[in-house]
Write an enzyme that holds these catalytic residues in place. Structure first.
Site, PDB file in Angstrom:
ATOM      1  N   LYS A 187      11.875  13.490  10.958  1.00 13.74           N
ATOM      2  CA  LYS A 187      11.374  14.705  10.319  1.00 13.74           C
ATOM      3  C   LYS A 187       9.850  14.675  10.299  1.00 13.74           C
ATOM      4  O   LYS A 187       9.253  13.876   9.593  1.00 13.74           O
ATOM      5  CB  LYS A 187      11.875  14.848   8.885  1.00 13.74           C
ATOM      6  N   GLY A 240       3.670   8.064   4.091  1.00 14.94           N
ATOM      7  CA  GLY A 240       3.280   9.186   3.235  1.00 14.94           C
ATOM      8  C   GLY A 240       2.799   8.664   1.900  1.00 14.94           C
ATOM      9  O   GLY A 240       2.249   7.558   1.808  1.00 14.94           O
ATOM     10  N   GLU A 262       4.727   2.844   4.732  1.00 14.08           N
ATOM     11  CA  GLU A 262       3.278   2.734   4.935  1.00 14.08           C
ATOM     12  C   GLU A 262       2.657   3.834   4.087  1.00 14.08           C
ATOM     13  O   GLU A 262       2.880   5.022   4.339  1.00 14.08           O
ATOM     14  CB  GLU A 262       2.950   2.878   6.430  1.00 14.08           C
ATOM     15  N   CYS A 296      -5.047   7.000   5.592  1.00 12.29           N
ATOM     16  CA  CYS A 296      -4.550   6.155   4.508  1.00 12.29           C
ATOM     17  C   CYS A 296      -5.444   4.927   4.339  1.00 12.29           C
ATOM     18  O   CYS A 296      -5.537   4.365   3.260  1.00 12.29           O
ATOM     19  CB  CYS A 296      -3.109   5.762   4.749  1.00 12.29           C
ATOM     20  N   GLU A 393      -6.684   7.835  -4.695  1.00 15.68           N
ATOM     21  CA  GLU A 393      -6.829   8.239  -3.301  1.00 15.68           C
ATOM     22  C   GLU A 393      -7.110   9.748  -3.256  1.00 15.68           C
ATOM     23  O   GLU A 393      -6.333  10.546  -3.779  1.00 15.68           O
ATOM     24  CB  GLU A 393      -5.538   7.924  -2.540  1.00 15.68           C
TER      25      GLU A 393
END
Ligand code: ADP
Length: 490
Positions: A187, A240, A262, A296, A393
């Protein structure tokens, strides 16, 4: 990496449906969603909005291809050959694919052309080479037995990816899964489904059998969650947000799926006064602003030693002033828009937090232009460790610069975070660099460089930045099960 001027290509949108069992199908519900051009806020295309029914069909196709189909039984070398063919087809269309990525994601075409897609091709070729090198062992057990292990594909894998590197995340997921002999239900992110669908078409053209790769575009809580819950899926690989990963981890427990994650980061980038300052400034700038700050592993906590702090900030402000923001499809553009309104709003909220918490906004902090989700490259100085712009973040072009004086304090401050994805250190003192590399709690450490990736070098997080590693041999291990076979020799 070879840099080439991207050709001015107006990308064609060709694939917008679900790809299931080798067929292009509308969603069973007939629903679609819009994918938006972040530079213009206009609709690019309507894409099939897959849901539980489509995931059921995709898992059936993947199971059939795995349990009875040709993939897991094909000679490993032939699997590798087909993967190399896919890499060749992607390379042959690299200009158009880069343009499509740029259109859908908003990233500058020069980055898509010179970074994302060369890495896509390289990753697929790297893992193609592994396909026939996945060995078991022979074990000298007690008694008259012959004992050996086989490394078998884990089965049907559900792969859920984000929007920041749509094609590259597709390659990172497909490469090891295909090499191991797994079949796939993927997906892509709802913001950026187009290049993944295009790559599925090229996989079909390369001769990868029907059902081996299935793509169900759609939303996370519907299509994504259906993959996670499906009893026919053996493993979930997810990239994500940590909050999403925690939901997935809980759901996956029901069927004891293997999971790898991750996730996010707040990576420390430590610049000592004895560093090559020109290189450190350029590296820190790249390490944060690359991909509109939507990495990330972005070096978003920049610790600069007091003696060079002012010089560093001045130089970043200067570079930000020169940065070319604009149409992502223009080969001159260095920074495009953020991916969507939600990300734009989140970044602006953090700019406000930075100001409220007492940091000094030396440049940026505003929207660029009047159309598209552009944010000016932003620099906050005088940031302290507890400010929200130093702990959370942001996933945008916002650099937080913190000051340090003492070598002994810096490791503790760098590690003072729930994350542990990446870190960097800039110094001419090699012993200091290695000491830092050993002590920092992060899955990747760059010394006098930033964002250097290679398909052979494992990548992933300590702490809340993830579980497991992608890339390299470590990435492959996630896609195999070990089977022990013991044979009586009497
Ligand atoms: P990001 O902020 O990068 O979009 P997300 O974690 O929200 O991070 O999304 C990453 C991927 O996870 C996307 O493909 C998204 O659709 C998917 N996703 C979101 N929520 C869920 C969920 N509950 N279950 C499965 N997948 C999800």
């Amino acid at each position: 990496m070879a840099t080439m001027a991207p050709k001015q290509t107006r990308p064609q949108v060709r694939q917008t449906q679900c790809f299931i069992g080798g067929k292009w199908l509308p969603a069973a519900s007939g629903k679609t969603f819009d994918t938006i051009n972040p530079a213009t806020e206009e609709v690019i295309a309507e894409v099939a909005e897959g849901d539980a029914d489509d995931v059921d069909a995709a898992v059936d196709a993947a199971r059939e291809a795995f349990d009875r189909g040709p993939w897991s039984t094909m000679d490993a070398r032939d699997r590798g050959r087909l993967m190399n063919k896919l890499a060749d087809l992607i390379e042959a269309e690299i200009d158009e694919l880069a343009a499509l990525e740029s259109l859908d994601n908003g990233k500058p075409i020069r980055d898509a052309r010179n970074a994302d897609f060369p890495l896509v091709v390289d990753c697929l070729r790297y893992y193609a080479g592994w396909a026939d090198k996945i060995h078991g062992q022979t074990i000298p057990v007690r008694g008259d037995y012959f004992c050996y292990t086989r490394r078998e594909p884990v089965g049907v894998v559900g792969q859920i990816i984000p929007w920041n590197f749509p094609a590259l995340m597709t390659a990172w997921k497909w490469g090891p899964a295909l090499a191991a002999g797994c079949t796939i239900v993927m997906k892509p992110a709802e913001q950026t489904p187009l290049t993944c669908l295009r790559m599925a078409r090229l996989a079909q053209k390369a001769g990868i059998p029907d059902g081996v790769i299935n793509v169900v575009p759609g939303y996370g809580p519907t299509a994504g969650a259906s993959i996670v819950r499906h009893p026919g899926v053996d493993k979930i690989a997810f990239t994500g947000e940590g909050s999403t990963a925690k939901i997935i981890q809980r759901e996956a427990t029901e069927t004891m799926k293997r999971t790898t994650f991750e996730l996010g980061g707040k990576s420390p980038n430590v610049i000592f006064a004895d560093a090559d300052m020109n290189a450190a400034i350029a590296g820190a700038h790249f390490g944060l602003y690359f991909n509109q700050g939507q990495c990330c592993c972005a070096g978003s906590r920049v610790f600069v030693q007091d003696k060079v702090y002012d010089q560093f900030c001045e130089q970043i402000v200067k570079r930000n002033g020169q940065r070319r923001l604009g149409d992502p499809l223009d080969p001159q553009t260095e920074q495009g828009p953020q991916v969507d309104q939600a990300q734009f709003d989140k970044i602006m909220k953090y700019v406000e937090y930075g100001k409220q918490d007492g940091a000094k906004c030396l440049t940026g902090g505003k929207r660029f232009g009047s159309k598209g989700y552009y944010v000016e490259p932003t620099l906050f100085a005088d940031v302290t460790d507890d400010m929200r712009i130093a702990t959370d973040e942001i996933f945008g072009p916002v650099m937080s610069v913190l000051k340090f004086s003492d070598v002994d304090e810096i490791v503790d401050r760098a590690n003072n975070t729930e994350f542990g994805l990446a870190a960097a250190v800039w110094t001419r003192d090699i012993a200091k660099a290695h000491r830092f590399a050993a002590k920092v709690r992060a899955g990747t450490v760059w010394v006098n460089c930033y964002d250097v990736f290679d398909a052979g070098a494992p990548f992933g997080g300590f702490k809340q930045s993830g579980i497991g590693r992608e890339l390299g041999e470590a990435g492959l291990a996630n896609y195999t099960e070990s089977k022990t076979v013991t044979v009586s020799m009497t």
